[in-house]
Design a protein around this motif. Sequence first.
Motif, PDB file in Angstrom:
ATOM      1  N   PHE A   1       0.802  -1.207   0.000  1.00  0.00           N
ATOM      2  CA  PHE A   1       0.000   0.000   0.000  1.00  0.00           C
ATOM      3  C   PHE A   1       0.842   1.267   0.000  1.00  0.00           C
ATOM      4  O   PHE A   1       0.346   2.345  -0.251  1.00  0.00           O
ATOM      5  CB  PHE A   1      -0.899   0.015   1.235  1.00  0.00           C
TER       6      PHE A   1
ATOM      7  N   PHE B   1      -2.302  -1.045  10.894  1.00  0.00           N
ATOM      8  CA  PHE B   1      -2.556  -1.924   9.762  1.00  0.00           C
ATOM      9  C   PHE B   1      -1.541  -3.059   9.670  1.00  0.00           C
ATOM     10  O   PHE B   1      -1.533  -3.801   8.688  1.00  0.00           O
ATOM     11  CB  PHE B   1      -2.541  -1.130   8.454  1.00  0.00           C
TER      12      PHE B   1
ATOM     13  N   GLN C   1      -6.335   0.520   2.480  1.00  0.00           N
ATOM     14  CA  GLN C   1      -6.128  -0.334   3.652  1.00  0.00           C
ATOM     15  C   GLN C   1      -7.396  -0.452   4.487  1.00  0.00           C
ATOM     16  O   GLN C   1      -7.729  -1.526   4.984  1.00  0.00           O
ATOM     17  CB  GLN C   1      -4.987   0.227   4.495  1.00  0.00           C
TER      18      GLN C   1
END
Length: 577
Positions: free
Chosen positions: A30, A199, A256
């Motif tokens: 990401f 995350f 995310q």
Amino acid sequence: MSITYLFNNGCFTSRQPLFFALTFLILFSFACEKVHEDNKVLFEVNGIEVEVYDFESKYVKHLIETGKNDTKYERYTFLNQMIDNLLLAEAATERGYLDDPIYRSAINFQQRKSMMDTYFVDEMDKIIEPSTDEEIRLAYAKKQRKVFVRHLFSMNETDLIEPYQRLENGENFVDVANDFYSTAVYDSSAGYLGPISYFGVDDAFGDAAYSTNQGEYTEPIRSLFGYHIIYVEYIEFPGMLTEDDYQYRKAGVTSQLRLRKQQLVSNEYVRDLMGTLLVEADTDMILALKETIENLSSVQILNTTQNQEQQTDFWNNSKVDELAASFDRNAVLATYLLGGERVEFTFDDYLKWLPYLSLAESKTRTGASVGRGLRNEVLYQLAEKENYSKDDRVEKKVRERGYDVLSELYQRELIMDALRDTNSVEVPNSFRDRLVRNRQLRMEASYWKILAPTVNEAIKIKEGIVAGGIPESYDTYISYENKVVEPSDKDYTLVKDGLVGTAVVGNSVQEGWLIIHVTEREITEISKNTRNNALQNRYKVFSNLNGTVEGLRETAEIRVDTVLFNEIYDLYRDNDE
């Protein structure tokens, strides 16, 4: 032809996260969100384009599977491996491998899996509402924090009832953790996991931890690994959040957050779906299947795209074929209701999903494994009704899988050609020096291991086994029979130094804490002649593979966008900081 590669700084840091045991294996990068949005082409091989997203997702998977750290050299090497893979796949096509039954079988398996996966993702998109700007800003703010946590962990939810009640009665978390993990002496670090990122961990775990105030604990929550009570010991806030930085990172945080929502609702979706199917399992037939699986031999096959760990834990072609010949394909394992009709889930249907199921679970929890296969079959049937076989995303996944299989088949042919060559060759000293070290002894062993998230949990598992617990009952149980353990193997030192017949707690760089039990071990010295023959064979294989690839590269059209390659490094480094 010559290709010049330019490198700046790496896209990944070399830090191994302390909380790796609970890291959810999201195979996407990401950090390079601005590049991914454009689907820019990173490199091209004879007209076959590979986008940044494709490279990053495979590279992250490579790092996870091998346990390697990201370095400039590792990224450079992997990019070249992908190029070589495409060249070998093209050569295999020209040699008629499209008609090979192994290739056809792999493509059929991938077609079914890709249809199922894509359908499932689209169903999640229907359920999940787009994130609001307020939600994205909150996720961005949480992403900048660092939360230091402890936890109580068990595979069984009921184990957490008593310690949770003690916490509710006002007892100190560390005191409860010492009792829960049965520490030999009072341990002030009991249950301590250290800092986590929002995350960077399992979705349910991350959401719970980042929704809890400092000095407070959660109710028992369920993650992909089991059940936890999380205690937030300390929260480290960033110095300052700026609007410019938020806007710069917004696209990545949005992606995310979307995947996090998807993961959190997916389990509920599957449970609801399975509840509507009114599944009726044939217990006797499943028990008969379990006995058949347990009696399979330990035949292994050469697979150049998987390491030994994967070959043992997952079904390979040899194992699938052996099982297929040992059980009635028409045997009904369960029935379910779909579209108003009662449908049979047969052993033949189960076979179609075996390459994507855990071999260990098939052996020890056959009913659960059959359930996973049935779930996959239902999603595939739903996808087929929606004509997902023609979906562009499905066709791309099948095409990529085809390249890998074709490359592997051609490599296997080259390896066999080299091994059939009985002529003596002179092995260069540079090659000999790389391989001769640590290969004077040959170690063959049978052993099992159980992975654990912390040392305290490892000790608890060992004590449970010593008290009569069944090792196979643990989800992370893996066993090996008569395995040749190489010095490069992650278990080599633990197997070599472990006490035969005794379960011991150990630690490895790649896997962290574990319990390992060596049942048999035989170490023999390799004779000089044997070493020389093995060395010559290795060099023949290396020379044949390397020579073939170099020949293919000479006539290939290869283009690498080095500017874009460097941009990926910079974007990821900025995000990580």
